[in-house]
Design a protein around this motif. Structure first.
Motif, short mmCIF file in Angstrom:
data_model
loop_
_atom_site.label_atom_id
_atom_site.label_comp_id
_atom_site.label_asym_id
_atom_site.label_seq_id
_atom_site.Cartn_x
_atom_site.Cartn_y
_atom_site.Cartn_z
N LEU B 284 2.20 -5.62 2.88
CA LEU B 284 0.88 -5.59 3.52
C LEU B 284 0.33 -4.17 3.42
N THR B 285 -0.83 -4.02 2.79
CA THR B 285 -1.41 -2.67 2.66
C THR B 285 -2.37 -2.37 3.81
N ALA B 299 -6.89 -15.47 -6.36
CA ALA B 299 -7.89 -15.96 -7.32
C ALA B 299 -7.39 -17.22 -8.03
N GLN B 300 -6.06 -17.41 -8.04
CA GLN B 300 -5.50 -18.58 -8.74
C GLN B 300 -5.10 -19.70 -7.80
N GLY B 301 -5.58 -19.65 -6.58
CA GLY B 301 -5.25 -20.71 -5.62
C GLY B 301 -4.52 -20.17 -4.41
N VAL B 333 -3.48 -9.69 -3.27
CA VAL B 333 -3.87 -10.98 -2.71
C VAL B 333 -4.31 -10.73 -1.26
N GLN B 334 -4.80 -11.78 -0.61
CA GLN B 334 -5.20 -11.62 0.78
C GLN B 334 -4.47 -12.62 1.66
N LYS B 340 -8.83 -13.21 9.96
CA LYS B 340 -9.23 -12.10 9.09
C LYS B 340 -8.42 -12.12 7.80
N LEU B 341 -9.04 -11.66 6.71
CA LEU B 341 -8.32 -11.58 5.44
C LEU B 341 -7.85 -10.14 5.21
N LEU B 342 -6.55 -9.95 5.17
CA LEU B 342 -5.97 -8.62 4.98
C LEU B 342 -5.36 -8.51 3.58
N ASN B 343 -5.39 -7.30 3.01
CA ASN B 343 -4.90 -7.10 1.65
C ASN B 343 -3.39 -6.91 1.60
#
Lengths: 129, 358
Positions: B284-285, B299-301, B333-334, B340-343
């Motif tokens: 987790l960044t 991006a791929q699902g 990815v997230q 919330k969407l975290l990187n």
């Protein structure tokens, strides 16, 4: 650990201290941190956010689990403790000095409805059985 | 009524916080989970793993039976004491359990299975034995306790605690075991550190525990056991794989031997299914903590975290996640956490080995 007599408490294990300037400081109790274990993450509400009583407003995460923190009283967030965000373990070290955020109470009278130290002690005791 | 290991009284005496772990009264921690984690990474800790089930398979033709029962190939273990990690699959190719098999003699293999799956495993193994090799005997060794001693100083401290053990165990290679009287010493573990797993008669276990404690080996609870194994990139049954997923989508392809022509249970199902997912590591960044079942958006699902937590060694949150097969290490990815969407960065695991970040 004795429960400080000068604070107010909630059934969901937050403590509240009414400051001389009328603001209210909020944290989680020693009992709560004991249940959760080593703290590794704190997410505080943003300053300026208006909270209703009982609203989920912060998150503390231990190695074990995430736990919501609820607003003990209604009010506006006027400060968030950045020190505790960067050192979550300070909650384990002393839960009553490692505060999370400060509120400007919508009504100071709301504090009166919270548990006093004796009532909170009774709650903790009842949970132990 | 919770089941108790022979070390139950020792845990209570040490002030452990006890939890119901699959029907067993087990220590979660003895004060600080983080402290226990670091103790294992830097010195030595001991774990009561007596809830795990030791099963002895004896009789003529044991190896031939295991060739059919196990997804990994027991022909890889020919040196006495050598161990093999394997999955045991159902006909659909799902994982009934992951386990360790020790080759002792051609008529004796020792198998160690997970606590939560022990009864199911025994029932399955016995049904297959009945069908394929009824001359064999399966003996659950409920008379044995098991203590894991792990950490850079674990072996030396065990030798100091158990006179005579050094001669027998100092030349053991990783994944190899030796007997010492009624004791069974295996150079295995679940932490990514050096050490032993010791099987010992239940009555003797508290004495070994005490002797280890006197050498400064700290008791370690299940909490730290989980963060240690996660850092070490080791799968946990029931989270990272189960009966409904293929080992090929659970990071366990390295344990499935498709090179030999063996017709093991589950092989046909495995080879006829497309592999659409893979198990990868996440770092987790952003700030927060990854937890199992959180959704991963790519991006791929979509993917899902199977095991997540805070890594005390890296001081950052890490996870194992089942992701689309086309995602590569280095991709971002997230992860959805509380809306919330975290990187997070996709990485290969392990995250930590022998005390050091990988």
């Amino acid at each position: 650990m004795t429960i400080p007599a000068d604070l107010k408490y909630t059934k969901s294990h937050e403590w509240v201290r009414l400051e001389a300037d009328g603001s209210a400081t909020v944290g989680i109790t020693h009992h709560a941190q004991e249940l959760l274990g080593d703290m590794v993450f704190v997410e505080n509400p943003v300053v300026g956010r208006k909270l209703t009583q009982g609203e989920e407003c912060a998150v503390v995460e231990s190695v074990k689990a995430a736990s919501d923190v609820y607003a003990p009283i209604a009010g506006e967030v006027i400060a968030a403790n950045g020190d505790v965000e960067s050192a979550p373990e300070s909650i384990n070290q002393d839960a009553y000095t490692a505060w999370l955020f400060k509120l400007k109470p919508a009504s100071a009278a709301d504090l009166g409805a919270l548990l006093d130290a004796a009532a909170y002690q009774a709650l903790v005791d009842s949970e132990a059985h | 009524m919770l089941k108790q290991t022979p070390l139950n009284a020792a845990h209570h005496a040490a002030g452990a916080k006890m939890v119901d772990f699959g029907g067993w009264d087990m220590p979660l921690h003895y004060g600080s989970q983080l402290g226990e984690h670091h103790k294992v990474r830097t010195d030595a800790g001991m774990f009561d793993v007596s809830h795990m089930q030791v099963v002895d398979l004896t009789g003529e033709g044991a190896r031939a039976f295991l060739r059919q029962l196990m997804a990994n190939n027991v022909d890889k273990i020919t040196l006495p004491g050598k161990a093999l990690y394997s999955c045991m699959l159902n006909e659909q190719g799902g994982v009934i359990d992951d386990l360790i098999i020790y080759f002792m003699r051609e008529d004796w293999f020792r198998i160690v299975v997970n606590a939560g799956t022990a009864e199911k495993d025994l029932a399955w193994m016995d049904a297959q034995r009945e069908k394929l090799a009824s001359q064999l005997t399966l003996t659950p060794r409920r008379d044995l306790a098991m203590i894991a001693v792990q950490g850079p100083n674990a072996r030396a401290k065990f030798w100091a605690a158990m006179p005579g053990s050094q001669d027998i165990s100092q030349h053991l290679k990783p994944f190899q075991a030796a007997e010492m009287g009624t004791m069974f010493i295996a150079r295995t573990g679940y932490t990514g550190e050096d050490g032993f797993e010791i099987m010992i008669p239940a009555k003797a276990a508290p004495f070994l525990w005490q002797a280890l404690q006197e050498q400064g080996v700290a008791p370690i609870g299940l909490g730290a056991r989980d963060t240690l194994r996660l850092e070490a990139g080791m799968n946990l049954y029931g989270q990272d794989m189960d009966e409904n997923v293929s080992p090929l989508e659970s990071g366990l392809a390295w344990t499935v031997d498709l090179a030999s022509p063996r017709d093991f249970i589950g092989r046909q199902a495995l080879t006829s299914q497309p592999v659409a997912h893979q198990l990868m590591g996440l770092l987790l960044t952003d700030k927060g903590v990854l937890r199992s079942h959180q959704k991963v958006v790519t991006a791929q699902g979509e993917g899902e975290i199977t095991s997540g937590g805070f890594s005390p060694t890296l001081n950052q949150s890490i996870a194992l996640a089942r992701l689309p097969a086309t995602i590569a290490a280095g991709d971002t990815v997230q992860v959805e956490i509380r809306g919330k969407l975290l990187n997070a960065k996709v990485v290969r695991y392990p995250f930590v080995r022998n005390g050091k970040a990988c």
